[in-house]
Design a protein around this motif. Sequence first.
Motif, PDB file in Angstrom:
ATOM      1  N   PRO A  54       0.987  -1.298   0.106  1.00  0.00           N
ATOM      2  CA  PRO A  54       0.053  -0.082   0.015  1.00  0.00           C
ATOM      3  C   PRO A  54       1.056   1.325  -0.199  1.00  0.00           C
ATOM      4  O   PRO A  54       1.964   1.339   0.430  1.00  0.00           O
ATOM      5  CB  PRO A  54      -0.890  -0.130   1.219  1.00  0.00           C
ATOM      6  N   ASN A  55       0.427   2.137  -0.625  1.00  0.00           N
ATOM      7  CA  ASN A  55       1.102   3.563  -0.808  1.00  0.00           C
ATOM      8  C   ASN A  55       2.480   3.432  -1.338  1.00  0.00           C
ATOM      9  O   ASN A  55       3.210   4.204  -0.907  1.00  0.00           O
ATOM     10  CB  ASN A  55       1.135   4.300   0.564  1.00  0.00           C
ATOM     11  N   GLN A  63      11.073   3.380  -2.390  1.00  0.00           N
ATOM     12  CA  GLN A  63      10.301   2.834  -1.310  1.00  0.00           C
ATOM     13  C   GLN A  63      11.045   2.912  -0.221  1.00  0.00           C
ATOM     14  O   GLN A  63      12.312   2.672  -0.180  1.00  0.00           O
ATOM     15  CB  GLN A  63       9.894   1.465  -1.629  1.00  0.00           C
ATOM     16  N   LYS A  64      10.613   3.583   1.108  1.00  0.00           N
ATOM     17  CA  LYS A  64      10.954   3.412   2.443  1.00  0.00           C
ATOM     18  C   LYS A  64      11.020   2.379   3.097  1.00  0.00           C
ATOM     19  O   LYS A  64       9.396   2.090   3.516  1.00  0.00           O
ATOM     20  CB  LYS A  64      10.882   4.726   2.940  1.00  0.00           C
ATOM     21  N   LEU A  72      23.515   0.877   5.466  1.00  0.00           N
ATOM     22  CA  LEU A  72      23.068  -0.257   4.655  1.00  0.00           C
ATOM     23  C   LEU A  72      22.255   0.151   3.453  1.00  0.00           C
ATOM     24  O   LEU A  72      22.528  -0.485   2.245  1.00  0.00           O
ATOM     25  CB  LEU A  72      22.568  -1.533   5.398  1.00  0.00           C
ATOM     26  N   GLY A  73      21.346   0.677   3.710  1.00  0.00           N
ATOM     27  CA  GLY A  73      20.413   1.294   2.737  1.00  0.00           C
ATOM     28  C   GLY A  73      20.992   2.056   1.666  1.00  0.00           C
ATOM     29  O   GLY A  73      20.722   1.957   0.556  1.00  0.00           O
ATOM     30  N   ARG A  74      21.774   3.041   2.274  1.00  0.00           N
ATOM     31  CA  ARG A  74      22.402   4.134   1.239  1.00  0.00           C
ATOM     32  C   ARG A  74      23.678   3.139   0.563  1.00  0.00           C
ATOM     33  O   ARG A  74      23.953   3.430  -0.781  1.00  0.00           O
ATOM     34  CB  ARG A  74      23.412   4.704   2.171  1.00  0.00           C
ATOM     35  N   THR A  78      20.024   3.412  -4.698  1.00  0.00           N
ATOM     36  CA  THR A  78      20.224   4.453  -5.444  1.00  0.00           C
ATOM     37  C   THR A  78      19.705   5.823  -4.977  1.00  0.00           C
ATOM     38  O   THR A  78      18.535   5.956  -4.748  1.00  0.00           O
ATOM     39  CB  THR A  78      19.495   4.287  -7.024  1.00  0.00           C
ATOM     40  N   PRO A  79      20.716   6.599  -4.313  1.00  0.00           N
ATOM     41  CA  PRO A  79      20.268   7.893  -3.726  1.00  0.00           C
ATOM     42  C   PRO A  79      19.514   8.775  -4.562  1.00  0.00           C
ATOM     43  O   PRO A  79      19.753   8.898  -5.769  1.00  0.00           O
ATOM     44  CB  PRO A  79      21.666   8.306  -3.317  1.00  0.00           C
ATOM     45  N   ARG A  80      18.657   9.623  -3.818  1.00  0.00           N
ATOM     46  CA  ARG A  80      17.704  10.156  -4.894  1.00  0.00           C
ATOM     47  C   ARG A  80      18.644  11.436  -5.527  1.00  0.00           C
ATOM     48  O   ARG A  80      18.150  11.594  -6.761  1.00  0.00           O
ATOM     49  CB  ARG A  80      16.696  11.120  -3.914  1.00  0.00           C
ATOM     50  N   ALA A  81      19.539  12.018  -4.840  1.00  0.00           N
ATOM     51  CA  ALA A  81      20.412  12.908  -5.402  1.00  0.00           C
ATOM     52  C   ALA A  81      20.933  12.426  -6.873  1.00  0.00           C
ATOM     53  O   ALA A  81      21.100  13.073  -7.826  1.00  0.00           O
ATOM     54  CB  ALA A  81      21.553  13.415  -4.556  1.00  0.00           C
TER      55      ALA A  81
END
Length: 505
Positions: A54-55, A63-64, A72-74, A78-81
Motif C-alpha cells: 500500500p502507498n 520505497q522507504k 546499509l540502505g545507502r 540508489t540515492p535520490r540525488a
Amino acid sequence: MTTPVAADGVRAAIRDTVRDDVAARARALLVARLAIALYLVELLLNLLRPHVLPNEPALSIFQKLPGSEGSLGRLLGTPRAVFWTLLAGIVIGAALQAYVLVTRPDERRARALTWAIIGVLLLPFGLIPLAVVGAAPGAALACVPGTAFVLWLLHHAQRLSRIPLAMLLVAFGWGALIVFGLGRASSNLAFGTINGFALKGHKSDLAGQIHTQYRIIDGLLVHLGLVNALLVAAGVVLLLTLFRHRVTDAVTGLVVGAAIGLGYNLVESVLFIRLFGMLSAFNGATGGFEYWIRQSIGLLGGQVAFGAVLGAGIGLAAQARDRRQRRRTAAAAIVAAVGGAIATETLAAWLSHLAHDHITVGGPLDTLIISPFFWLLPQAPFMLVAALILVHGTRVRGAAARAAVSAETASGPAVTRQEAPFLIDPALRFWTLIGTWRLHGWNGLRTLRRLQTAQLDLAAWRWQHPDSTGEEGNALRAKVMRLKTGPAPRPMPPAPAPRPGQAAS
C-alpha cells in the motif's frame, strides 16, 4: 606552468593515441545512446509494474523500508540525488543533441559538443560507484595493491604491439564507473519491477510470497549478468574504435575486457567487504573473508576472467570478414560471460550448501580451502580458456613479429638487420634496456625504449597491412627515423672560473 612546447607534445600524443574522426565519435555517441535507452526501458518498466504494497511510490527505488535510511540502505540503494542527477544528465544530453541538429556547427565545435554529450549522458552513473568507494575508503585502499599488480600484468602480457597505457586505464575506468554504475542503477530498478510482477498474484499468500522470492533472486541474477556483459562488450567495442592500436585480435580484446572486469571487480570487492562486514553478526561471513576470496585467491577470476573471455570473443569477431560470423562470435562470447556470472552465484552457493552439512562453517578448512574452491570452481573453465587464448595469441604474435620485422628490414632503414634480433626476442630486448640504463642512465633507457616501441608499432602495422603502403605506415616510419636521429645534444656549460687564490684543477 605548462609551456607551449609541452602542450603541443601532449596534443600530439593524444592524436597519436586516440581516433577523433567523425566515424569514431559517431560510434561513441551510439554506445552512449544505447546505454541511456537501456536505462530508460528499465525506468519505464518500473513505472508500469504492479504495486504490491500500500502507498507504494511510482518508482520502487523511492520505497522507504524499515532500516533503509541507515548505512546499509545507502550502500545498496540508489540515492535520490544520484537519480535526479542521472535524469538531469539525460535531459541536458538530449538538449545538446537537438542544438547540434538545429545549428549544424563546424567540425571543431561539433567535436567538443559530441564529447560533452557523451560525458553528461554517462558520467552521472559514475556517482554510484564513487559513493560505494567513498563509504569504505579503507577497504578501497586495501584493494589497490592487488588491482595495480593485475594492471601491470595485463600491460606486460602482450607481444609485438602493446595497447596504449591510456587505453588500459580508460578500460579500467569504464568497468569501475560505467559498468558498475549503470548495472547497479538498472538492477535497482529491475528488482522492484521483477518483484511487482512476480508477487502480483500472491498479495495475501505469505507462503507464495516466500517461494516467489527465490524466483525473484534468480531473475535478478540473470538480469545483472546480462546487463553487465552487454556493457562490457560495449566498452570493448568502443575502446577498439577510439584508440589507435596496431593489432586488433583476441589478445587485444582479452586485455581490454580483463581491464574492464578488473575495474568492476574493484568496486564490487569494496561493496562486499563493507556489506559482509556489517552483516557478519547475521550470516557469519566477514569483510576479511570477502577480501581474501575476491582480492587475493580469486583476483584473476570473477569479472576479470569473464571480461577476458568476452573481450577475446569481440577481438576475434573484429577479425572476421563475414558479418554473420562476427555476430555469432560476439553473441557466443556474451552468452559465455553471462553463463559464467550466473553459475558463480548459483552453482557455487549450491555446492557450498551441500558441503557445509559435513564441515564446520567458518573454520580454517572452510575459510582457506572449501569455500574458495567452490567459489572458483565455476570460474575455472573461463580462467583456463583465457590463459589458453593468451598463450596461443602470444605465439601467433611472435611468429607475426618475426615475419613483419624481416619484411620491414628488407624494405628500408627504419629497422636494420642489427636491430631486428632485439625486436623479435623479448628477453634480449629487456636485457638490452638494462644494459643501456647501466651505461647511459634513465635518459638513454627512455630513448631506446621509445625507439623500440615505435619500431614494434611499425612491425605490427606491417603485419596488419602486408602491402606496406598507406599514410599511417609512412607516418610510423617517419616517427622511427625521427627517434633514430634525435635532437642535437645540448652543449655542456662552460666550467666556472676559479676563484682568486683557488688552484685550478
